[in-house]
Scaffold this active site. Structure first.
Site, PDB file in Angstrom:
ATOM      1  N   HIS A   1       9.306  -3.288   3.737  1.00 43.45           N
ATOM      2  CA  HIS A   1       8.865  -3.535   2.358  1.00 43.45           C
ATOM      3  C   HIS A   1      10.062  -3.874   1.451  1.00 43.45           C
ATOM      4  CE1 HIS A   1       5.536  -0.663   3.662  1.00 43.45           C
ATOM      5  NE2 HIS A   1       4.840  -1.710   3.240  1.00 43.45           N
TER       6      HIS A   1
ATOM      7  N   MET B   1       0.833  -1.207   0.000  1.00 46.00           N
ATOM      8  CA  MET B   1       0.000   0.000   0.000  1.00 46.00           C
ATOM      9  C   MET B   1       0.868   1.258   0.000  1.00 46.00           C
ATOM     10  SD  MET B   1      -3.443  -0.882   2.019  1.00 46.00           S
ATOM     11  CE  MET B   1      -2.851  -0.634   3.662  1.00 46.00           C
TER      12      MET B   1
HETATM   13  P1  AMP Z   1       1.395  -2.876   3.469  1.00 41.10           P
HETATM   14  O1  AMP Z   1       2.005  -1.841   2.597  1.00 41.10           O
HETATM   15  O2  AMP Z   1       1.319  -2.490   4.912  1.00 41.10           O
HETATM   16  O3  AMP Z   1       0.105  -3.425   2.916  1.00 41.10           O
HETATM   17  O4  AMP Z   1       2.411  -4.108   3.462  1.00 41.10           O
HETATM   18  C1  AMP Z   1       2.825  -4.688   2.242  1.00 41.10           C
HETATM   19  C2  AMP Z   1       3.612  -5.934   2.537  1.00 41.10           C
HETATM   20  O5  AMP Z   1       4.746  -5.587   3.343  1.00 41.10           O
HETATM   21  C3  AMP Z   1       2.824  -6.970   3.346  1.00 41.10           C
HETATM   22  O6  AMP Z   1       3.128  -8.267   2.851  1.00 41.10           O
HETATM   23  C4  AMP Z   1       3.333  -6.770   4.749  1.00 41.10           C
HETATM   24  O7  AMP Z   1       3.237  -7.920   5.560  1.00 41.10           O
HETATM   25  C5  AMP Z   1       4.786  -6.412   4.486  1.00 41.10           C
HETATM   26  N1  AMP Z   1       5.371  -5.675   5.608  1.00 41.10           N
HETATM   27  C6  AMP Z   1       4.853  -4.574   6.232  1.00 41.10           C
HETATM   28  N2  AMP Z   1       5.640  -4.211   7.261  1.00 41.10           N
HETATM   29  C7  AMP Z   1       6.674  -5.109   7.291  1.00 41.10           C
HETATM   30  C8  AMP Z   1       7.822  -5.281   8.150  1.00 41.10           C
HETATM   31  N3  AMP Z   1       8.058  -4.465   9.176  1.00 41.10           N
HETATM   32  N4  AMP Z   1       8.664  -6.300   7.873  1.00 41.10           N
HETATM   33  C9  AMP Z   1       8.421  -7.153   6.830  1.00 41.10           C
HETATM   34  N5  AMP Z   1       7.366  -7.030   6.000  1.00 41.10           N
HETATM   35  C10 AMP Z   1       6.505  -6.041   6.228  1.00 41.10           C
END
Ligand code: AMP
Length: 300
Positions: A54, A47
């Protein structure tokens, strides 16, 4: 196709060459060319407002594939009424720069209409069943149906051979694995461990909502997860661990939504004591900001 940064900007080779696609047709054409050239496609849906967590997904995707595509799309159907969809941080230029610097080959940056041609209220939806209605799903009704719907749509557009998700969103990872199994998507799912700040706080785009005091309090979430893991491995009764974990969260000035030990495979409740496959999960508010984190007892 848009390209960022503009061609006349100084930058490294990656940042000068990251293609940005806004339409599904353009992504499809790019992927078709890559596939004809024998490239294995890796995909990282996000997102946006990207951070080191990320980027560790992008790096993992690079190890599994030779063409890595990221998407940045704030998905309206996974937000409930009163949640932060409208004010979710949107930083596409920084994201594009960061993706380019971490070895991403293309960015899909669609508008809502591109992903939901039937509208966000009336289009087709995927129902993920019981797994989507517990824990996060109980607090955020419909959230995982929205996640599964957008991920399925993105998979159909990008057609990756491998897609990478973070253990940070543990329940989401299980939902995606089940989606792929149940609807027979020809894609392998890779999971990446949670990246943390030095005090243990899981990196999250929502951490920027925290003031200095809340930020300090938020670090206790990880400490309490570790404590739950230790008590679980020591054979302490699950209900005692859960009650004490909630009390510790409150003592730290956080408002717990849940603090539980569950079976890692499907988040089912455990009987008396934690088994090897258990995972500790917490959702708690620091002020109005809702934070989630987890710690699998034997690693993600
Ligand atoms: P989001 O942008 O929050 O929807 O996250 C996108 C992807 O990044 C998802 O697969 C999350 O689980 C992963 N993600 C978010 N924060 C972290 C983190 N601190 N460490 C590893 N992966 C993450």
């Amino acid at each position: 196709m848009a390209s960022f940064p503009p061609r006349n900007m100084r930058g490294n080779a990656w940042s000068m060459s990251l293609p940005i696609f806004e339409s599904a047709d353009d992504v499809r054409a790019f992927v078709a060319t890559q596939r004809r050239a024998g490239q294995r496609i890796g995909f990282v849906p996000t997102m946006g407002n990207l951070h080191a967590g990320h980027y560790s997904l992008i790096e993992r995707a690079r190890e599994c594939a030779n063409c890595v595509i990221a998407s940045v799309f704030v998905n309206p159907t996974q937000f409930g009424p009163g949640e932060d969809f409208a004010c979710y941080p949107r930083t596409p230029e920084d994201d594009a720069r960061g993706l380019a610097g971490h070895g991403c080959d293309a960015l899909f940056l669609p508008e809502v209409e591109e992903i939901y041609p039937g509208g966000t209220d009336s289009g087709t939806r995927i129902d993920v069943g019981v797994l989507g209605s517990i824990l996060e799903g109980a607090s955020r009704p419909g959230h995982f149906n929205g996640v599964a719907t957008v991920v399925a749509t993105l998979f159909n557009i990008v057609r990756p051979q491998v897609a990478v998700f973070g253990c940070k969103d543990y329940q989401q990872l299980l939902v995606i694995r089940r989606l792929v199994r149940d609807l027979a998507f020809p894609v392998a799912i890779e999971a990446v461990p949670t990246r943390r700040e030095t005090d243990g706080l899981a990196m999250s785009s929502r951490n920027r909502y925290l003031d200095a005091d809340q930020r300090q309090r938020a670090a206790s979430i990880f400490a309490i997860l570790q404590w739950m893991g230790e008590r679980g491995r020591a054979g302490v009764a699950v209900t005692d661990i859960e009650q004490q974990a909630a009390a510790r969260l409150r003592e730290a000035g956080l408002d717990p939504d849940y603090a539980v030990l569950r079976r890692g495979a499907d988040l089912a409740p455990l009987s008396d004591t934690a088994d090897a496959d258990a995972v500790a999960l917490i959702a708690a508010r620091a002020g109005v900001t809702r934070l989630i984190d987890n710690l699998p007892l034997t690693g993600c």
